[in-house]
Design a protein around this motif. Structure first.
Motif, short mmCIF file in Angstrom:
data_model
loop_
_atom_site.label_atom_id
_atom_site.label_comp_id
_atom_site.label_asym_id
_atom_site.label_seq_id
_atom_site.Cartn_x
_atom_site.Cartn_y
_atom_site.Cartn_z
N TYR A 28 -10.74 -0.14 -6.49
CA TYR A 28 -10.30 1.54 -6.61
C TYR A 28 -10.65 1.84 -8.14
N PHE B 108 -6.01 7.31 -7.37
CA PHE B 108 -6.86 6.42 -6.78
C PHE B 108 -8.00 6.86 -6.05
N SER B 109 -9.24 6.39 -6.31
CA SER B 109 -10.60 6.75 -5.60
C SER B 109 -11.31 5.25 -5.24
N SER B 110 -11.81 5.51 -4.20
CA SER B 110 -12.66 4.23 -3.73
C SER B 110 -13.80 4.14 -4.62
N PRO C 170 0.72 -1.33 0.06
CA PRO C 170 -0.01 -0.08 0.00
C PRO C 170 0.94 1.14 0.14
N THR C 171 2.23 1.16 0.46
CA THR C 171 2.93 2.62 0.61
C THR C 171 3.50 2.69 -0.77
N ILE D 147 1.86 2.94 -3.80
CA ILE D 147 0.89 3.51 -4.75
C ILE D 147 0.74 4.96 -4.73
N GLN D 148 0.60 5.49 -5.89
CA GLN D 148 0.44 7.03 -5.80
C GLN D 148 -1.02 7.18 -5.58
N LYS D 149 -1.21 7.56 -4.34
CA LYS D 149 -2.87 7.78 -3.94
C LYS D 149 -3.68 8.67 -4.58
N GLU D 150 -2.93 9.89 -5.41
CA GLU D 150 -3.73 10.84 -5.98
C GLU D 150 -4.24 10.23 -7.23
#
Length: 93
Positions: A53, A35-37, A27-28, A30-33
């Motif tokens: 996602y 991704f959306s649930s 999980p650390t 991934i480029q979270k920006e």
């Protein structure tokens, strides 16, 4: 390993876990920006319930292109929170 879609790196890690020919990224990594649930879920008999996602890069969205197990069954506990990809996301070294 690197996950890319639409010219953008979504995740990169030397510590993926391979299960059923899928690379699960920590999980650390991934480029979270991007991704959306999603409301989508699916069920695996031995891994448990998967959540999804959607990925957005620029003006394009790839719905439900990544999945993870928030609370996997005991047999899959090593991939808790790890993210895997499909739907055209390229996985390369």
């Amino acid at each position: 390993m690197k996950a890319t879609w639409n010219g953008q790196t979504l995740a990169e890690s030397d510590e993926t876990i391979i299960i059923e020919n899928n690379h699960y990224f920590p999980p650390t990594s991934i480029q979270k920006e991007f991704f959306s649930s999603s409301e989508t879920t699916s069920s695996c008999p031995w891994k448990g319930e998967a959540s999804y996602y959607s990925i957005t890069v620029g003006d394009k969205t790839n719905k439900d292109a990544a999945w993870y197990y928030f609370q996997p069954k005991e047999a899959a506990k090593e991939i808790k929170g790890y993210v895997a990809f499909w739907k055209g996301v390229e996985i390369t070294k």
